[in-house]
Every structure is written in C-alpha cells, then in structure tokens.
Scaffold this motif. Sequence first.
Motif, short mmCIF file in Angstrom:
data_model
loop_
_atom_site.label_atom_id
_atom_site.label_comp_id
_atom_site.label_asym_id
_atom_site.label_seq_id
_atom_site.Cartn_x
_atom_site.Cartn_y
_atom_site.Cartn_z
N GLN A 54 18.80 10.10 20.36
CA GLN A 54 18.42 11.50 20.26
C GLN A 54 16.92 11.64 19.99
OE1 GLN A 54 21.17 14.01 20.57
NE2 GLN A 54 21.78 12.04 21.46
N ILE A 55 16.38 12.80 20.32
CA ILE A 55 14.94 13.00 20.23
C ILE A 55 14.43 12.93 18.79
CG2 ILE A 55 14.94 15.53 20.04
CD1 ILE A 55 12.60 15.43 22.15
N ASP A 56 15.28 13.26 17.82
CA ASP A 56 14.86 13.22 16.41
C ASP A 56 15.42 12.03 15.65
OD1 ASP A 56 17.50 14.00 16.39
OD2 ASP A 56 17.20 15.70 15.01
N ASP A 57 15.98 11.06 16.37
CA ASP A 57 16.55 9.89 15.68
C ASP A 57 15.51 9.11 14.89
OD1 ASP A 57 19.23 10.16 16.18
OD2 ASP A 57 19.27 8.82 17.91
N PHE A 58 14.24 9.14 15.34
CA PHE A 58 13.21 8.38 14.64
C PHE A 58 13.13 8.78 13.17
CE2 PHE A 58 10.97 12.23 15.83
CZ PHE A 58 10.19 12.51 14.73
N ALA A 59 13.48 10.05 12.88
CA ALA A 59 13.42 10.52 11.49
C ALA A 59 14.62 10.08 10.67
CB ALA A 59 13.31 12.05 11.48
N LYS A 60 15.61 9.46 11.32
CA LYS A 60 16.78 8.95 10.61
C LYS A 60 16.66 7.45 10.35
CE LYS A 60 19.53 12.46 12.98
NZ LYS A 60 20.55 12.73 14.01
N PHE A 61 15.71 6.81 11.03
CA PHE A 61 15.52 5.38 10.85
C PHE A 61 14.90 5.10 9.48
CE2 PHE A 61 14.55 5.30 15.69
CZ PHE A 61 15.89 5.44 15.98
N LYS A 62 15.30 4.00 8.85
CA LYS A 62 14.66 3.53 7.63
C LYS A 62 13.58 2.52 8.03
CE LYS A 62 17.55 5.70 4.83
NZ LYS A 62 18.62 5.00 4.10
N LEU A 63 12.37 2.79 7.62
CA LEU A 63 11.23 1.95 7.99
C LEU A 63 10.73 1.21 6.77
CD1 LEU A 63 9.41 4.64 10.18
CD2 LEU A 63 11.19 3.03 10.85
N LEU A 64 10.56 -0.11 6.89
CA LEU A 64 10.25 -0.97 5.75
C LEU A 64 8.82 -1.48 5.81
CD1 LEU A 64 13.52 -3.13 5.85
CD2 LEU A 64 13.22 -0.79 5.04
N SER A 65 8.17 -1.54 4.64
CA SER A 65 6.80 -2.04 4.62
C SER A 65 6.50 -2.77 3.32
CB SER A 65 5.81 -0.89 4.81
OG SER A 65 5.78 -0.04 3.68
N ASP A 66 5.41 -3.55 3.36
CA ASP A 66 4.76 -4.13 2.18
C ASP A 66 5.71 -4.90 1.26
OD1 ASP A 66 2.51 -4.68 0.72
OD2 ASP A 66 2.61 -2.87 -0.49
N VAL A 67 6.46 -5.84 1.82
CA VAL A 67 7.34 -6.65 0.98
C VAL A 67 6.51 -7.66 0.20
CG1 VAL A 67 7.85 -8.22 2.92
CG2 VAL A 67 9.39 -8.13 0.96
N GLN A 68 6.78 -7.77 -1.12
CA GLN A 68 6.02 -8.67 -1.99
C GLN A 68 6.95 -9.33 -3.01
OE1 GLN A 68 2.55 -6.94 -3.94
NE2 GLN A 68 2.48 -5.31 -2.42
N PHE A 69 6.85 -10.66 -3.11
CA PHE A 69 7.56 -11.38 -4.17
C PHE A 69 6.93 -11.08 -5.53
CE2 PHE A 69 9.13 -14.59 -0.98
CZ PHE A 69 10.48 -14.47 -1.30
N SER A 70 7.76 -11.09 -6.56
CA SER A 70 7.25 -11.01 -7.92
C SER A 70 6.53 -12.31 -8.24
CB SER A 70 8.40 -10.78 -8.91
OG SER A 70 9.34 -11.85 -8.83
N PRO A 71 5.64 -12.31 -9.25
CA PRO A 71 4.91 -13.54 -9.58
C PRO A 71 5.82 -14.74 -9.88
CG PRO A 71 3.84 -11.68 -10.62
CD PRO A 71 5.12 -11.15 -10.01
N ASN A 72 7.03 -14.49 -10.43
CA ASN A 72 7.93 -15.62 -10.70
C ASN A 72 8.85 -15.93 -9.53
OD1 ASN A 72 9.85 -13.59 -10.77
ND2 ASN A 72 10.20 -13.71 -12.99
N GLY A 73 8.77 -15.17 -8.47
CA GLY A 73 9.55 -15.43 -7.27
C GLY A 73 11.01 -15.05 -7.34
#
Length: 667
Positions: free
Chosen positions: A5-24
């Motif tokens: 659908q034309i507005d499906d992009f607004a239903k997608f979950k977009l992920l960014s900036d994944v970072q491990f904690s200092p202790n992993g």
Amino acid sequence: MKNIQIDDFAKFKLLSDVQFSPNGKYACFVVHQGNVEDNSYKSNLWVYKVEDNSCFQLTTFDKEGSFIWLDDSEHVLFAGLRDEKDKKKQKEGEELTVFYRIGIYGGEAQEAFRLPFSVTSIKEVNNNQFLFTANINSNFPVLGSLQGEEKEKELKRRKKERDYQVIDEIPYWFNGEGFTNGNRNRLFSYNIATGQWEPITKEKMQVEKVRFNNDKSKAIVIGSFFESKMEMTNTIYILNTQSLSLKRISPEKEFTYADAHFIQNNKLLCLGSDMKRYGINENSRFYLMEADSGKKQLLTPDFDCSTWNSVGSDCRRGGGEQVKLDGEHLYFITTEDDSSYINRIDVTGKIQKITREKGSVDSYDVKGGKIIFSGLRKLKLQELYLLQKDKEKQITSFNDWVQKERKISSLEPLTVKTPAGKAVDGWVMKPTNIEKDKKYPAILNIHGGPKTVYGEVFYHEMQYWAGQGYYVFFCNPRGSDGKGNSFADIRGKYGTIDFDDLMAFTDVVFKKYDGIDKERVGVTGGSYGGFMTNWIIGHTDRFKAAVSQRSISNWISMGYTTDIGYFFEEDQMAATPWDNIEKVWFHSPLKYANKVNTPTLFIHSDEDYRCWTPEALQMFTALKYHGVESRLCLFKGENHELSRGGRPQQRVKRLTEITQWFDKYLK
C-alpha cells in the motif's frame, strides 16, 4: 494478501544505531516508525539482552532518536526536551540540550544535566567529565556564556535579525539545515561536578570525528579550519582529555580523512584519500600513522572498495557509525557490487571479510569479536541480526508481518554486457498480479549519487508500482559504486557513457521480457537520477512519460547556488564556466530542452539545497516554453531527502503524484 500500500512505509519499523554496552551484555538500538495521521516519526530506545536473546522497549516518549551508553553498562544517556518550559525557551531562540539518564531495567528517565548549546554529539570521559560537540555560529557571542540581561538582550537582537541573512562564506547553507553561514561544530569539555563547560577548538574549526584511546586519556579529533571557503581536506589532532591541549599531527590541506582510531597506544589506523587519482569520490585507503609525528604509511595500496554503505533503499531512518574498533582490529563497511559487508583490518593491513550474505548492513557494533547489526536481507525490511560462527541469526521480527500480509514482487537479476564491454548489473520486477500473455507498462528507475548502488533489498516505491501493475527495472551503470574507482569515475562524462549503459540495459530488458509494452514505458529518478531523467528526455523519445525528481538541469547554476556545487561541479564536470563553459553547458540537460517531446512531471522541495529549486524551475519553464506537457510539484518545508525521510503525508503525496502521472500516460 494485499499488494504493498502507498502508506505502508509508515507502518514499517526502522532500526538504527545499534550499540553494545561497555560490558557487552546488552545492546541498545533505536526503533523509528512513521505516523501519517500526525505527519511525524516516532523514535524509541530498545534493548537487546545477550544472555537470553530477548528484546524489550526502554523508552516510550517517542522522541529518543539517539543515545550513548554510560561506562557503568547499566544506564544510557539521551537528549530530549520533556518540559514545556524548555520547549518554549527553545522556540524563542534559546539554545538548550537536556540530557536524561535511564537504567536498562526501566523506570522513569531522570534529568542528568543540561547544556546551553545545540549539542550534536556527546562522549563520556569519566563519571565527572564529558566531551561534546555543539553547533556554534562564530558571528555571534556564545549564548551559553551570557547571563541575565545580557542574554535577554542577545536573544532580542537575534530575533530582530531573523528577517535578513548575512553571507560571507561558502557553503552558506546546507541541505536539511538551512542557512549555516558562520556555523561550526565546536568541541567542548563539560564537568558535571562544577557544572562548567570549556571550549577546546577555535571558533572557525569544524569538528567531524572524536575517537578515544583505550583509557580515554587521549582522543583523536578530525576537523578542518576555514575562514571563507570550506575545503575538501581535513586534519588530525590529538587531544589530551585532562589538560585539554590539542596538537595537530597531520599536515593541513593535503588529505581528507574519513576516520581514524588508536590501534595501539601510539599508532593510529587512518582511512583517507588524497583525491589525486579519482577526485572527491575516490575510495579511501588505510594508513598507519604515528601519533607523535604524524608520519603515515600506506597499508593497502591495492585496496579499491568504498568504505561506506551505499546500497539504496527508501526504508531507513537514522544510521550509525561505519567504522568501529574492537581489540586489535578496525571494523568497517564496504560496498561491493550490489551489497554492503562488514570487514576488519589489523595493524599489518590484512583485511578479512566478516559478513557474506547479500543485502545491506545499515548499522552494527562489535564487542569482543561478537557482532550485532541491523540490515536488509533478501526482500525483508530491517531486522537485528547476530553473527555467530559466520552465520547470521535473525533476533527480531518487527517487520515479519510484511512477508505474511503483503504480495511482494521478486527481483530477477539481469547482467548486461554493454557495447563498451562493461558488465552492468540490474534487476527486473514483474507486476505482482501478472497475467500470462498480457502486456504491461514499465518504469525505468535511476538511482542518485551517482556513486551509490541498487541492490537486492526492499524498496517501497518500486514494490508499490509493481502492485499497481507495472514492470519496474533498474541497474547500476558506470558511475555507480561497488566496482572500484575506475568504474565509478565518470568525471567529465556525465550523460555519455552512463546514458549508453542505461539504454543498453533497457534494450536487453525489452528483448527478454515480452510482457512489457515498449510503447508504454516511463523513466524516473532522483538527484543524479533526476539529472539523467532530464538528460534522457532530451536525447530520446523512447519513454512516453518521465518524472524528474530533485534534479539537476544546468551545471552552471547548480555549481554556484547549492551547498556542494562549488566543489562538486568542478570535480565532476572536469571544468568550470571560466575555463570551459562549452563543456559545462554540453553536460547540462537544459541545453537540449528544445528537443524534448516527453510529458514530464517535476518533483522538487523548496528547502532542497543540494539540488536547489531553480534546477526544476528552469527545466519546467523550458519545456512549457517549447509546448511540452509538464507539471511541477513543489513540496514546501521538505529537502533533498523527501522520498526517504520526508514527512509521511508529503511522502504519500509525492508517490501519489508520480503514480498518477505514469497512469495518465502509460495506462
């Protein structure tokens, strides 16, 4: 199942900036989602727990788009304005960034501290000290240094001066930021115990990167100093984080450094280029540099890959660092052919490719050799993946519903050997509800850059067109990334060899796919793809409709009105109007506007300072002047990123206008 659908992009979950904690033990990341109704994007922090492979949402305020881990590994720090009084202050022109601290086990976020600046990045040195960068205008006093009546007087003065703009340097504006004349990203130190901040870099220095050594006693600072014209080169400095003394170690104005990290106590692994062989788009190589003397040694003389992710998609928001240090290895991204990969290099220059699957690595982190990343795999939307023994394990399922509830057109790869002997990689998508022995219209889509690539990843707009009954085909002509410097080098050749590649690819698509009605084919593209669309309609009538998006039509005007034009035109055209105006005009699509017969829609944004509005206005006016059916849709308050990061309602309107234009002339 429904089509996309034309507005499906607004239903997608977009992920960014994944970072491990200092202790992993944990990884934090940002989840973004559009909202068409209120025309915004919502962003929240999530945590991945390594021990039991689980994920949970950490914040719910919908405004947390970035963060850092604190050294205790139990808390993250993020910026936000939650108090209405603070929002009012900012609206009235006061510079303010409030930082909140939240534990990974939840609970209310607590205000940690506030800074009287527009902070752009922050790093923890120790419990009491932070380094931060802030956008400061050197033409005005630092607002954070003023108090009481003096501060009120300065705010009133700035308010009065909003109605006019003084310009005395280039670039004077920047896409997505507006006028930036006098602005510099300056580095500061902040002491929590005393509440005092202190500037580290000078007023005219632009700071690009800050990288600590292991014990955070030193930091690499990459930046450039300019008075009236920003150059393409930069310089490496070493900062003593306690004395705050800054020492330049690399020569000025001879090199551009993309990144640098301490690989040993007194050695830096640097990534950069002198731009002498292939210009500003030349792929960086790796160097080993002495921290004391700045003497550098080339480690990878034969390395010829771009060191960033240039795989295009309109299903992303936010990003992440492309270069990471873990132990004795520097990790980095390469784009090769149609995909991006994680690699690593050691102090000897030995490079090892870590990921192997095709697609796109969008953000990642490494801790103790363990790798987590968000990426686009096959035709899935972004998810988090863990790399275990060279195998990728999907650990989230935010967007699995798309595969279950929507019809998705597969990408059929097609490599074409052009008359020039070059292999051009591309793909064809069939209509999702295709019927045998029926003819369908088609759309050629051309990517921007030009030094980017199409890959085997999900593209919302193209999936939508396939659902609307179109064949969609696209490729990576010469000028594209992924095949080394020589393939990407089209300086002084725009509209010639790249045009030949696109037409050769189109010829083969027509021969192989007899379901395409060759009399009902359109062409579109954005940025460089908009330039090529403008060029194509002035050189062939084979396309029955065109949509030119955020385009370039006149290299003379583009070069001296846009944020990158003054260096981009000279480099990419291999000429300026003063040394060879005939060449600059030859490569300008506007020159050929009198030959255009193709009905053309122009999509542009009034705050696009990368390819400014006059580029569309000139071509639109020329076509109207010559009696060609044309239309211009100007999106107010949007910039060069309209198709990828524009406000949801404007993105829906854009895609509606494009599709209706093609429907009118191709259906």
